[in-house]
Design a protein around this motif. Structure first.
Motif, PDB file in Angstrom:
ATOM      1  N   ILE A 306       0.868  -1.249   0.033  1.00 42.49           N
ATOM      2  CA  ILE A 306       0.007   0.079  -0.079  1.00 42.49           C
ATOM      3  C   ILE A 306       0.983   1.223  -0.069  1.00 42.49           C
ATOM      4  O   ILE A 306       1.947   1.304   0.543  1.00 42.49           O
ATOM      5  CB  ILE A 306      -1.002  -0.003   1.178  1.00 42.49           C
ATOM      6  N   THR A 307       0.402   2.416  -0.703  1.00 45.29           N
ATOM      7  CA  THR A 307       1.395   3.454  -0.810  1.00 45.29           C
ATOM      8  C   THR A 307       1.134   4.299   0.623  1.00 45.29           C
ATOM      9  O   THR A 307       0.126   4.165   1.222  1.00 45.29           O
ATOM     10  CB  THR A 307       0.696   4.482  -1.887  1.00 45.29           C
ATOM     11  N   VAL A 311      -1.923   4.859   3.244  1.00 48.56           N
ATOM     12  CA  VAL A 311      -1.905   4.486   4.649  1.00 48.56           C
ATOM     13  C   VAL A 311      -2.363   5.816   5.509  1.00 48.56           C
ATOM     14  O   VAL A 311      -3.061   5.759   6.420  1.00 48.56           O
ATOM     15  CB  VAL A 311      -0.376   4.302   4.816  1.00 48.56           C
ATOM     16  N   ILE A 312      -2.047   6.955   4.873  1.00 53.26           N
ATOM     17  CA  ILE A 312      -2.466   8.193   5.578  1.00 53.26           C
ATOM     18  C   ILE A 312      -3.892   8.543   5.408  1.00 53.26           C
ATOM     19  O   ILE A 312      -4.829   8.731   6.581  1.00 53.26           O
ATOM     20  CB  ILE A 312      -1.836   9.539   5.111  1.00 53.26           C
ATOM     21  N   ASP A 313      -4.518   8.046   4.441  1.00 55.95           N
ATOM     22  CA  ASP A 313      -5.938   8.005   4.148  1.00 55.95           C
ATOM     23  C   ASP A 313      -6.746   7.331   5.266  1.00 55.95           C
ATOM     24  O   ASP A 313      -7.709   7.679   6.028  1.00 55.95           O
ATOM     25  CB  ASP A 313      -6.436   7.551   2.823  1.00 55.95           C
ATOM     26  N   ILE A 314      -6.336   5.885   5.528  1.00 60.50           N
ATOM     27  CA  ILE A 314      -6.729   5.132   6.366  1.00 60.50           C
ATOM     28  C   ILE A 314      -6.627   5.679   7.895  1.00 60.50           C
ATOM     29  O   ILE A 314      -7.640   5.565   8.582  1.00 60.50           O
ATOM     30  CB  ILE A 314      -5.860   3.755   6.342  1.00 60.50           C
ATOM     31  N   ASP A 327      -0.101  12.584   8.432  1.00 56.62           N
ATOM     32  CA  ASP A 327       0.117  13.749   7.521  1.00 56.62           C
ATOM     33  C   ASP A 327       0.891  13.204   6.030  1.00 56.62           C
ATOM     34  O   ASP A 327       1.622  12.413   6.059  1.00 56.62           O
ATOM     35  CB  ASP A 327       1.121  15.072   8.196  1.00 56.62           C
ATOM     36  N   TYR A 328       0.408  13.603   4.893  1.00 56.88           N
ATOM     37  CA  TYR A 328       0.773  13.354   3.507  1.00 56.88           C
ATOM     38  C   TYR A 328       2.170  13.543   3.431  1.00 56.88           C
ATOM     39  O   TYR A 328       2.800  12.887   2.337  1.00 56.88           O
ATOM     40  CB  TYR A 328       0.014  13.736   2.417  1.00 56.88           C
ATOM     41  N   GLU A 329       2.690  14.488   4.134  1.00 57.92           N
ATOM     42  CA  GLU A 329       4.158  14.958   3.833  1.00 57.92           C
ATOM     43  C   GLU A 329       5.186  14.419   4.892  1.00 57.92           C
ATOM     44  O   GLU A 329       6.335  14.735   4.973  1.00 57.92           O
ATOM     45  CB  GLU A 329       4.264  16.625   3.954  1.00 57.92           C
ATOM     46  N   GLU A 335       2.776   4.846  16.707  1.00 58.69           N
ATOM     47  CA  GLU A 335       1.316   4.716  16.943  1.00 58.69           C
ATOM     48  C   GLU A 335       0.511   4.265  15.544  1.00 58.69           C
ATOM     49  O   GLU A 335      -0.349   3.474  15.592  1.00 58.69           O
ATOM     50  CB  GLU A 335       0.617   5.867  17.597  1.00 58.69           C
ATOM     51  N   HIS A 336       1.261   4.756  14.467  1.00 59.36           N
ATOM     52  CA  HIS A 336       0.467   4.602  13.174  1.00 59.36           C
ATOM     53  C   HIS A 336       0.847   3.281  12.705  1.00 59.36           C
ATOM     54  O   HIS A 336       0.278   2.561  12.092  1.00 59.36           O
ATOM     55  CB  HIS A 336       1.012   5.573  12.327  1.00 59.36           C
TER      56      HIS A 336
END
Lengths: 460, 460
Positions: A306-307, A311-314, A327-329, A335-336
């Motif tokens: 997965i990109t 992952v950030i979306d999820i 954060d996308y950047e 924890e993530h």
């Protein structure tokens, strides 16, 4: 006949009633008036051998005095055991003390804390726990060599000493032969031309750059050696000296790299489950409940790919109050990592990371924003491997180096690999200790390194 | 189907007339008006694959421009060769340039001197000679791991960073995280408490002491890792960074140690002869005539075991004008090593050396004059392994340390191994590069190390 405990366990049925001699150490000694039991371990396998002796043995009184920790030689007959927990035991005719052990011996047959045993690093492999950890370490190292050699990789001993400032010299130890209290000076600076190499040298934290040179000759190579970082951090996952494996493969893209990482991880797990059954059962019972299931499950699972963006979306959609906002950047936090491996309930490859948080040699994707990097996250241990397709375009590489202030002079040869028959290629690094922690359930890196080196801590 | 040259060679008969794709590099390119030959090598084995293309190939003119060193992908049909030197070749349908290579490429299809290639350390594995050397290096490393693991030794990663001054700190590199140009001072001395470990640390030249601690837990252990020496000497056999193997075995005396050394050496030779047939044939032809015979003969020979005293007797009786007079109290010189291996026409174990020329931890023999040390001398390469039974008597060890001015404080734990269930034990060290030189016939250590480090020389 002289035998070791591992052989005896493997041949016990055949050797029943035979006279056998063993040499090893006393783990425990329970004495009765007319007989005694010695819990005997010679280090050749996890299990001990029970030795029983009776009043009729020669020098009964001397034998009774043998203390925990002593080295002994025992000759006796292999017999069926009355004890239900074991099939056989050695009925001693002769017990000889080879090396005594005084009462102040720190390793007594009782529960010691891991913190206490860390202070006894030179003795702790004699305990069940550390005996098992360092045997798994040895077996896992062999699994790695077997995996790569059976797939026709060339093992390369990349140099530890380097003058290439490829990762930022502030993260590397400086080495010197000069007398620190009487340094030769020139123009107000230390005259490093007087040092053995004629300039400042370092011990390095990666063999990747040198590994790439060899991948351009052999197609598939790997390194496996010690690595050094000066990080002044006292956490459960940092040490200043550790071992790392760095494979590098020519004509290999990011997807093929993930295939290799997945295959290798499964190979190592399978190998250790087969060769270290007793040790894994021990860890499963006393260190991490469910360890064996966790490892077995990985063998039959297909790892998620997965990109970073997805992952950030999820993470953003999760109904959780994060300590660090996804954060996308940005990099993802512990924890993530935990959430995402639990979300997919298994290992996860996260690909295509924002270029600014990754290394300068990683291949820029067509979007000009992300690089073809991949981290493998596993449940319980977080990031286990980190890799990427490498930037094979010479001009692009030089541009990135300028942007990221990398001194090109010391790695000019590395850049030249792109000019002289360069090709798309990829590689990854795996911290060996991280792998051992994953395989054993041990949570502190100090407990999987034979003699750990951490800030202010370089004993033995 | 994508294949590598090694697979193609193994399956050539089956795959004749099949369409195959390969990826690799151009070693040579001979162009004719209507056709061309590419000497293609992908690094997966010693041998190259001949690629032939004719006028009917797509983009014939572009293909003709492909220069030596370029990375290419070729799709073609595997066909029988007209060339008698090879059984098959690949008749190309499509040749794609993946990475070009300019005319200034240093590795051209002609004879380069080894001195020139040393200056091109990052490219030299692409040559026949160095390609063969570093493959043998990889295979021999695996042989060593297989030997020890199949004999149930535990592989121990002993630390490189140490504060133990066990071999004389003047032979070790100092490491530091301090800024050499702005050292913190205290009472006129550098304040090493400000360094990462809180004191002066070194990178070490041996794992033996730590290895002994693990041998007292597992009975049989080995190390295999990089080693550092500050020696400022520019000879063909010295490097400042090299790899070493150090096995250590509990309940093992000097004779048993020699059994192990002999068995291990034969195992490595057998393994390399089997797995590197093409490479050994190449060395036999171009590097050391008779190499293959030399190695094969060792397999079936029983190694001589002789005391240092008896060696000196033989040397004294020899009708030779020595540069260094043989002496019962002294080490033997290179000329003596050469004579004695030729005298016995094979490997020779020399035992029981004068105590004053050997290390402090070696076991004192009953004569109080010699120690239970053993060096293995082999024809052509001199000393290949050095080992000893270790002094297991605590009081005797302390006495020797005092006599030889060894600082006990930093190795107190090592001495304690004698108090806590100590036993007779032995170990040896083998310089890995010395072994590779012996296996390949290469005479300069700089040519068997991927990126050699020697005084004033730390490039790449």
């Amino acid at each position: 006949m002289m035998k070791d405990v591992k052989e005896i366990r493997a041949n016990a049925k055949e050797w029943l009633d035979e006279v056998i001699t063993v040499q090893g150490w006393v783990r425990n000694h329970r004495k009765q008036k007319e007989f005694g039991f010695i819990d005997f371990n010679d280090g050749t396998c996890f299990e001990s051998l029970q030795i029983v002796y009776e009043k009729d043995i020669s020098h009964f009184d001397d034998v009774q005095k043998i203390s925990v920790g002593s080295a002994i030689e025992v000759t006796g007959v292999l017999v069926k055991s009355f004890n239900e927990k074991q099939a056989f035991e050695l009925k001693a005719k002769e017990v000889t003390l080879l090396g005594a052990c005084p009462e102040d011996y720190p390793i007594q047959p009782k529960r010691h804390t891991r913190e206490f045993l860390r202070e006894q690093a030179y003795l702790r492999p004699r305990t069940n726990l550390f005996g098992a950890i360092f045997r798994v370490r040895s077996v896992a190292a062999m699994a790695i060599h077997e995996y790569f050699q059976s797939h026709n990789y060339v093992y390369v001993h990349t140099p530890l000493i380097t003058t290439a400032d490829c990762e930022g010299s502030d993260q590397m130890f400086k080495i010197t032969t000069l007398d620190m209290n009487h340094l030769p000076m020139k123009d107000g600076q230390v005259d490093m031309s007087k040092d053995l190499f004629g300039k400042q040298a370092f011990v390095t934290g990666t063999g990747q750059l040198h590994g790439e040179a060899f991948a351009m000759a052999y197609k598939k190579i790997y390194t496996f050696g010690p690595t050094f970082r000066t990080e002044n951090s006292n956490t459960k996952t940092h040490a200043n000296e550790f071992w790392m494996i760095e494979p590098e493969i020519a004509f290999c893209d990011l997807n093929q790299l993930m295939d290799i990482e997945e295959e290798m991880l499964k190979y190592i797990i399978q190998y250790v489950l087969e060769k270290c059954e007793a040790e894994i059962n021990f860890f499963d019972t006393f260190v991490e409940k469910g360890l064996k299931d966790k490892l077995t499950k990985v063998l039959s699972s297909k790892f998620v790919r997965i990109t970073h963006r997805n992952v950030i979306d999820i993470l953003k959609k999760a109904n959780i109050k994060w300590e660090f906002e996804p954060d996308y950047e940005s990099d993802i936090a512990k924890e993530h990592e935990k959430y995402i491996t639990e979300y997919f309930n298994g290992p996860v490859f996260i690909t295509n990371w924002p270029k600014d948080i990754k290394a300068w040699y990683m291949k820029l994707n067509d979007d000009q924003k992300t690089v073809a990097a991949v981290d493998l996250e596993v449940p319980g241990a977080g990031e286990l491997m980190g890799g990427s397709q490498r930037e094979e375009n010479y001009d692009q590489l030089i541009k990135r180096m300028k942007e990221m202030h990398i001194d090109r002079n010391t790695v000019d040869w590395f850049c030249n690999l792109r000019r002289y028959g360069g090709c798309y290629h990829s590689g990854f690094g795996m911290g060996f200790e991280r792998m051992i922690m994953y395989l054993t359930g041990i949570e502190n890196i100090r407990d999987v390194l034979p003699f750990p080196r951490t800030p202010k801590n370089c004993e033995y």
